[in-house]
Motif scaffolding. Sequence first.
Motif, PDB file in Angstrom:
ATOM      1  N   ASP A 123      -3.454  -3.965  -3.701  1.00 21.78           N
ATOM      2  CA  ASP A 123      -3.982  -5.265  -3.285  1.00 21.78           C
ATOM      3  C   ASP A 123      -3.612  -6.357  -4.283  1.00 21.78           C
ATOM      4  O   ASP A 123      -3.250  -7.477  -3.900  1.00 21.78           O
ATOM      5  CB  ASP A 123      -5.500  -5.197  -3.085  1.00 21.78           C
ATOM      6  N   ASP A 153      -8.687  -5.007   2.649  1.00 24.94           N
ATOM      7  CA  ASP A 153      -7.733  -5.654   1.751  1.00 24.94           C
ATOM      8  C   ASP A 153      -7.059  -6.850   2.424  1.00 24.94           C
ATOM      9  O   ASP A 153      -6.783  -7.868   1.770  1.00 24.94           O
ATOM     10  CB  ASP A 153      -6.671  -4.648   1.293  1.00 24.94           C
ATOM     11  N   SER A 172      -8.715 -10.388 -12.673  1.00 27.59           N
ATOM     12  CA  SER A 172      -9.336  -9.126 -12.282  1.00 27.59           C
ATOM     13  C   SER A 172      -9.879  -8.473 -13.545  1.00 27.59           C
ATOM     14  O   SER A 172      -9.158  -8.341 -14.539  1.00 27.59           O
ATOM     15  CB  SER A 172      -8.312  -8.205 -11.607  1.00 27.59           C
ATOM     16  N   SER A 203       0.595   3.260  -3.096  1.00 28.24           N
ATOM     17  CA  SER A 203      -0.721   3.706  -3.545  1.00 28.24           C
ATOM     18  C   SER A 203      -0.646   5.013  -4.327  1.00 28.24           C
ATOM     19  O   SER A 203       0.256   5.831  -4.121  1.00 28.24           O
ATOM     20  CB  SER A 203      -1.653   3.893  -2.346  1.00 28.24           C
ATOM     21  N   ARG A 204      -1.623   5.201  -5.182  1.00 29.10           N
ATOM     22  CA  ARG A 204      -1.661   6.387  -6.026  1.00 29.10           C
ATOM     23  C   ARG A 204      -1.791   7.652  -5.191  1.00 29.10           C
ATOM     24  O   ARG A 204      -2.694   7.760  -4.355  1.00 29.10           O
ATOM     25  CB  ARG A 204      -2.832   6.284  -6.993  1.00 29.10           C
ATOM     26  N   ASP A 237       0.826  -1.212   0.000  1.00 29.83           N
ATOM     27  CA  ASP A 237       0.000   0.000   0.000  1.00 29.83           C
ATOM     28  C   ASP A 237       0.858   1.259   0.000  1.00 29.83           C
ATOM     29  O   ASP A 237       0.389   2.331  -0.388  1.00 29.83           O
ATOM     30  CB  ASP A 237      -0.929  -0.006   1.220  1.00 29.83           C
ATOM     31  N   GLN A 258      -5.042  -9.606 -15.729  1.00 28.52           N
ATOM     32  CA  GLN A 258      -5.950  -8.462 -15.876  1.00 28.52           C
ATOM     33  C   GLN A 258      -6.544  -8.540 -17.277  1.00 28.52           C
ATOM     34  O   GLN A 258      -5.831  -8.443 -18.282  1.00 28.52           O
ATOM     35  CB  GLN A 258      -5.206  -7.151 -15.678  1.00 28.52           C
ATOM     36  N   GLN A 271      -2.112  -0.485 -14.598  1.00 29.94           N
ATOM     37  CA  GLN A 271      -1.560   0.361 -13.560  1.00 29.94           C
ATOM     38  C   GLN A 271      -1.337  -0.443 -12.274  1.00 29.94           C
ATOM     39  O   GLN A 271      -1.846  -1.549 -12.111  1.00 29.94           O
ATOM     40  CB  GLN A 271      -2.507   1.525 -13.265  1.00 29.94           C
ATOM     41  N   TYR A 272      -0.599   0.158 -11.375  1.00 32.17           N
ATOM     42  CA  TYR A 272      -0.310  -0.475 -10.087  1.00 32.17           C
ATOM     43  C   TYR A 272      -1.527  -0.413  -9.180  1.00 32.17           C
ATOM     44  O   TYR A 272      -2.127   0.647  -8.983  1.00 32.17           O
ATOM     45  CB  TYR A 272       0.857   0.248  -9.415  1.00 32.17           C
ATOM     46  N   GLN A 273      -1.908  -1.571  -8.614  1.00 29.76           N
ATOM     47  CA  GLN A 273      -2.937  -1.649  -7.595  1.00 29.76           C
ATOM     48  C   GLN A 273      -2.364  -2.400  -6.402  1.00 29.76           C
ATOM     49  O   GLN A 273      -1.962  -3.561  -6.531  1.00 29.76           O
ATOM     50  CB  GLN A 273      -4.178  -2.365  -8.118  1.00 29.76           C
ATOM     51  N   SER A 283       5.128   0.863  -8.675  1.00 29.73           N
ATOM     52  CA  SER A 283       4.110   1.701  -8.037  1.00 29.73           C
ATOM     53  C   SER A 283       4.128   3.122  -8.590  1.00 29.73           C
ATOM     54  O   SER A 283       4.936   3.480  -9.452  1.00 29.73           O
ATOM     55  CB  SER A 283       4.315   1.699  -6.523  1.00 29.73           C
TER      56      SER A 283
END
Length: 682
Positions: A462, A659, A446, A69-70, A66, A475, A458-460, A385
Motif C-alpha cells: 500500500d 487499501d 508512516s 506482497s510478503r 500487491d 517512514q 521493508q516493502y509494503q 518487493s
Amino acid sequence: MTYPPTRTVEVFEDVAGVRVPDPYRWLEEETPEVRRWQRRQADLATSVVHDGQDPEAVRDLIQAYDSGSRPALPKYAAGRWFRAAGSLIVVADRPYGPGRPVIDLAGFGSERNPAFLSWLAPAPDGRVLALGICTDGSEHNTIRLIEVASGRVLDGAPEQVLHSAWAGGVSWLPDSSGFYFFALTGTPQEFRQGVFLHRHGGTTVEPIPVGEGSREYTLVQMSPGSRWAVASHRVGSPIPVAVRDLSESGTAWRPFVTACPGTIAGHVVGDHYIAVTDVGAPRGRVVAIPLDAADPNDPAGWTELVPEGDTVLRSLTPVGEHLYLSEFDQTFARVRIIDRSGATTGEVPLPGRGALAAPFFALTALAVGTPADDFVFAFSTLTSSWGVYRHRPGDTGIETLSAPTVMLDAELEAGWAIASDGVAVPYHVVRPSGSDPTRPAPTLISAYGAANVPLLPQYQPDLAAFVAAGGVLVQAYLRGGGEFGRDWYLAAHRDKRHVRDADLVAVAEHLIAKGLTTADRLALTGGSDGGLMCGVAVTTRPDLWRAVLPREPLLDLIGGTRDPYLDFVIRKAWADPDDPAEVRRLLRLSPYQLVSPGVFPAVYIQAGAADPRCRPWHARKFAARMQAAQKGEAPILLHVFDNAGHGAATAHDIAITQDTEWLAFLVKTLGLRGRLNRPRPT
C-alpha cells in the motif's frame, strides 16, 4: 458535509473514582441501530473518497503493487516442505518445488466466509499437518488435522478456539505423538487463555506455572534430540518462564527464569537455552542458560556467547548445528552465523539494505517448528518487493527461490529530526525518481513506535502504491519501538508514552522546516497502536496535517479498561486503571477524550467489524465525536468493513478493497490525481 444523524447519551464512566463523560457509549453495542449507522457511514466514506476519480484505476494500482506482497515461508518436516499456494496446501521436496496438493482450504469455508490460513505446522515425521483456520477475519481460529498421504481430515482435533496465531499455532512433540497449543479457556470476549496438551485421542490442560492471574501468551518450545521443553511467556518481551524434563514420565513443569523484567528469547539447544537477551545489554547479547541450573534467575550462571556490540541483536534461528543471528544495523538487517559456542562462522550475503520477514512479536518468532538444514528467509527493501532466498552453512552466496516481482521507481535517503529532549529520531524518505527534492511534495508519514515492535525498512504494497502515485513516503522510527534496543523501547513506555507523540511532531515539523513538504501537503497514517498515535496527532496538533488516516485503531483508552483484552494491554503498556492519578494520565493520551470543537484536517478512519483487538466501536465513537466537533470543511470519514479484523486474518479481496479506498482518499486529498503509474518489473 452532511453526516448520518448521531444521537448522544448522558452516560459517565467511573474509573478509579475519576468520572469521565461518554456521550457516544451507545455506539459500543452491536445493535441493528448501530449497524445501520455504521453502514451509512461506510456508504458516505466510499462516495466521498471516490467522487471525481476512477476507483478502478486506484484498485489496479493497489493490485499491481500487491503482487509483491510478503510470501508465507514454507515449513520443513521430515525432508519435505509444506506451504500455501492460493487455497491449496502443497507438499514438495524443495521449498518452492511443484510438489503435490495435500488439501484445498476452500472446503473449510464458504463463499461468504472464505477460509483463511492463520498458520500451518507439520508434525516432525511429516505424516500429519496441523492447520489454523479462521473464517470471519477475526483471527480466532480452530485446529484442523490433515493426513498428509491421503489429504483426509482427521477426527479428534481439539475443539478449543485459538485467539490468534501469536503463540505460533501448535508445538509438536519430538516423536509426533501430540502437540502443545495455547487457546481460549472461555469466550473470546473474556480473553482467558491457557496451554493445552493434545495427544491422539484427547486434550488436557497443561499446568504451566506462569504466575497468578497472568493473561500473557505462552509458547512451548522443544527441539529434536533434546529432552527438554521450555515454556516462553510474554508476547513482546518473552522469557523462558518454566521448564520440563520430557525424558522421565510424570515429571512436572518447574519455574525457570521468573524474575526478569527484560527479554530472553531463544531456543532449546541440547541441555541449554540459547537466547538473545537485553539483560545487562540494551542492544542485546547471546547467552546460554543451563536447563538444569540451580538458580536460572541469576545471570552470573549464564554463559555469554556473543557480547553486546554496535548493532541491535533481535533473534536466533536454529539451522542444523548452526544458529543464524538476526540483527539491526541502523534498522537495516544483518544475519550473522554462529556455532553453539558463540563463535562467528560467517555472514549471510543479503540482497541489499532492507529487512528480513519477521513476525510482529518476538514470542511468535520462537515458533520455528522442525529446524531445517539450511536457512530459508524472505527479504525486501523499501523500494523492492519480497523475494525468498536460501543460504546453506558454509556457502559464500545465496540461492534465489522466489525472485522479487516489483521494483519501485524511487530513491531512498535517510535523515533524522531532533526531538524536544535533544534525541535524534531517524527516518527514511522514499521519493519518486526524478522528483525535485527542493520543492515541497505531497508526503505521507508512516510510523508506529510501541510495544518493542520494530518498524522495518521493508516493502509494503500500500505504501509503495502511494509512492507510485506520486507521493513521498517518510517512514519514521519513533521511540517505543524495537528498532534500537531496549532503551529506545522503554523511552516511550508506560508513563513515558507521550514521548512517542512528541517524536512524531518533531519529525513532522522538521520535514516542513526542511522544505520537503508543507502542512497542507502532509498526511499521517498508522495502525492499531499507531492508530492511537494518529488520533492523538489530529486532536492535539491539527495544524500539522492535511489528512490523517488511522487504521484498525485503538482510540478510547478509558473505554478500553472495560474490555478484558485491552485491559490486559493497557495495564502492561500504559497505566494502572485502578490508580486515579494513572487514569488522569490516560485521559491525556486517549484520542476520544481529547476531542474538542475545532478545525480539523481531513480524516479517514478504517476499521474491521470482526476486530478482536481494537473493536470497531473505537472507530465509531471517535468518528462521531470528531464529526460533531469539526468546525472546518474537511470531511471526517469512517468505514468499518464487514468480515475484516485487525488485518492478520482478513481475506485478500477485502484487504484489496480496504487499501484501494485508503489510497483513493490520499490521492484525492493530497492532489495526486492523474499520477497513477504501473510498477516496473524487476
